[in-house]
Scaffold this motif. Structure first.
Motif, PDB file in Angstrom:
ATOM      1  N   SER A  22       1.915  17.597   1.077  1.00 13.27           N
ATOM      2  CA  SER A  22       3.108  17.674   1.931  1.00 13.27           C
ATOM      3  C   SER A  22       2.588  17.010   3.014  1.00 13.27           C
ATOM      4  O   SER A  22       1.365  16.297   3.087  1.00 13.27           O
TER       5      SER A  22
ATOM      6  N   THR B  91       2.105  17.065   6.944  1.00 17.64           N
ATOM      7  CA  THR B  91       2.654  18.659   8.100  1.00 17.64           C
ATOM      8  C   THR B  91       1.647  17.371   9.631  1.00 17.64           C
ATOM      9  O   THR B  91       0.861  16.893   9.628  1.00 17.64           O
TER      10      THR B  91
ATOM     11  N   GLU C 104       9.893  16.714  13.443  1.00 23.75           N
ATOM     12  CA  GLU C 104      10.365  17.830  13.929  1.00 23.75           C
ATOM     13  C   GLU C 104      11.540  17.576  13.934  1.00 23.75           C
ATOM     14  O   GLU C 104      12.605  18.500  13.300  1.00 23.75           O
TER      15      GLU C 104
ATOM     16  N   LYS D 175      13.147  16.094  11.777  1.00 28.48           N
ATOM     17  CA  LYS D 175      13.477  15.973   9.855  1.00 28.48           C
ATOM     18  C   LYS D 175      13.855  17.755   9.576  1.00 28.48           C
ATOM     19  O   LYS D 175      14.369  17.797   8.612  1.00 28.48           O
ATOM     20  N   GLU D 176      12.675  18.079  10.103  1.00 26.27           N
ATOM     21  CA  GLU D 176      12.690  20.223   9.921  1.00 26.27           C
ATOM     22  C   GLU D 176      14.173  20.330  10.082  1.00 26.27           C
ATOM     23  O   GLU D 176      14.425  21.098   9.775  1.00 26.27           O
ATOM     24  N   ARG D 177      14.647  20.064  12.371  1.00 27.04           N
ATOM     25  CA  ARG D 177      16.105  20.828  11.920  1.00 27.04           C
ATOM     26  C   ARG D 177      16.854  19.916  11.430  1.00 27.04           C
ATOM     27  O   ARG D 177      17.676  20.613  11.479  1.00 27.04           O
TER      28      ARG D 177
ATOM     29  N   GLU E 228      16.749  19.323   7.905  1.00 26.13           N
ATOM     30  CA  GLU E 228      16.775  20.611   6.877  1.00 26.13           C
ATOM     31  C   GLU E 228      17.622  21.556   7.303  1.00 26.13           C
ATOM     32  O   GLU E 228      18.228  22.679   6.091  1.00 26.13           O
ATOM     33  N   LYS E 229      16.771  22.594   7.995  1.00 26.59           N
ATOM     34  CA  LYS E 229      17.708  23.656   8.749  1.00 26.59           C
ATOM     35  C   LYS E 229      18.776  23.770   8.961  1.00 26.59           C
ATOM     36  O   LYS E 229      19.769  24.628   8.507  1.00 26.59           O
TER      37      LYS E 229
END
Length: 226
Positions: free
Chosen positions: A74, A76, A216, A218-220, A222-223
């Motif tokens: 991963s 992280t 961050e 990328k996380e937003r 994907e969500k």
């Protein structure tokens, strides 16, 4: 060439190719990989492949899951923070020493490297930008003469490069990178080791902020697709 020598060579080639595919994102974070697929992809037998996989597991580019399956490690925030903090200390020390040992020839080469870096950034050649940046940092390490620091740095370099290429895949580098490299070079030209160390540490920590921002973002993203 003996069978044993050929097997060792094949193992090393497989190791380098798989690591490169992970670093450049062809094999994506958390992607499940199967040895038979890797064997077909690289056109090698399973025995040298297993040796290559074991090496990559030891370096934590590949992770063996409880069910025995392999996956790409991963990406992280915790890991990137640790890697770049260590990098900032090691490369800061290297820049300090390089400022005191750099010759006129070294400075001319470093200046040429930064010009290539600047042009690749302006033209949007992101992979070349990362490569020229590595060339600049590697040359500083070479002229510093700090063998232990360079050896320790080499242990995390490939992981750091993976994060650098991650930024290139999901965004772009901050415009400040050019100015940060310029400040490092100016300190080296002035033979001001303390300033070179400070400029290098600031540059590495700025790179850390770029990576965290991309993570961050990328996380937003994907969500938002869920």
């Amino acid at each position: 060439m003996s069978m044993m020598q050929n097997r060792c060579l094949t193992k090393d080639i497989a190791y380098s190719q798989i690591k490169q595919k992970i670093t450049y994102g062809e094999l994506k974070p958390d992607q499940v990989v199967r040895e038979e697929q890797l064997s077909k992809m690289l056109r090698i037998s399973r025995t040298p492949l297993r040796h290559a996989v074991q090496m990559l597991e030891m370096e934590e580019f590949l992770v063996r899951q409880p069910n025995g399956r392999l996956k790409v490690a991963s990406i992280t925030k915790e890991e990137v923070e640790e890697i770049f903090m260590i990098r900032s200390m090691l490369e800061g020390n290297i820049a300090n020493k390089a400022a005191k040992t750099a010759t006129k020839h070294d400075i001319a080469l470093l200046t040429e490297m930064l010009e290539k870096l600047r042009q690749s950034f302006r033209l949007g050649y992101i992979q070349e930008f990362v490569s020229y940046g590595n060339e600049f940092h590697d040359y500083l390490a070479e002229i510093s003469g700090l063998k232990t620091s360079v050896k320790l740095l080499s242990m995390i370099k490939d992981h750091a490069n993976r994060y650098c290429h991650f930024v290139s895949m999901y965004g772009k580098w901050n415009d400040q990178a050019d100015e940060e490299h310029h400040l490092i070079l100016q300190s080296i030209k002035s033979k001001d080791g303390a300033s070179a160390e400070r400029a290098m540490k600031n540059h590495i920590l700025s790179s850390l902020n770029d990576v965290i921002k991309r993570l961050e973002d990328k996380e937003r993203s994907e969500k938002g697709r869920v």
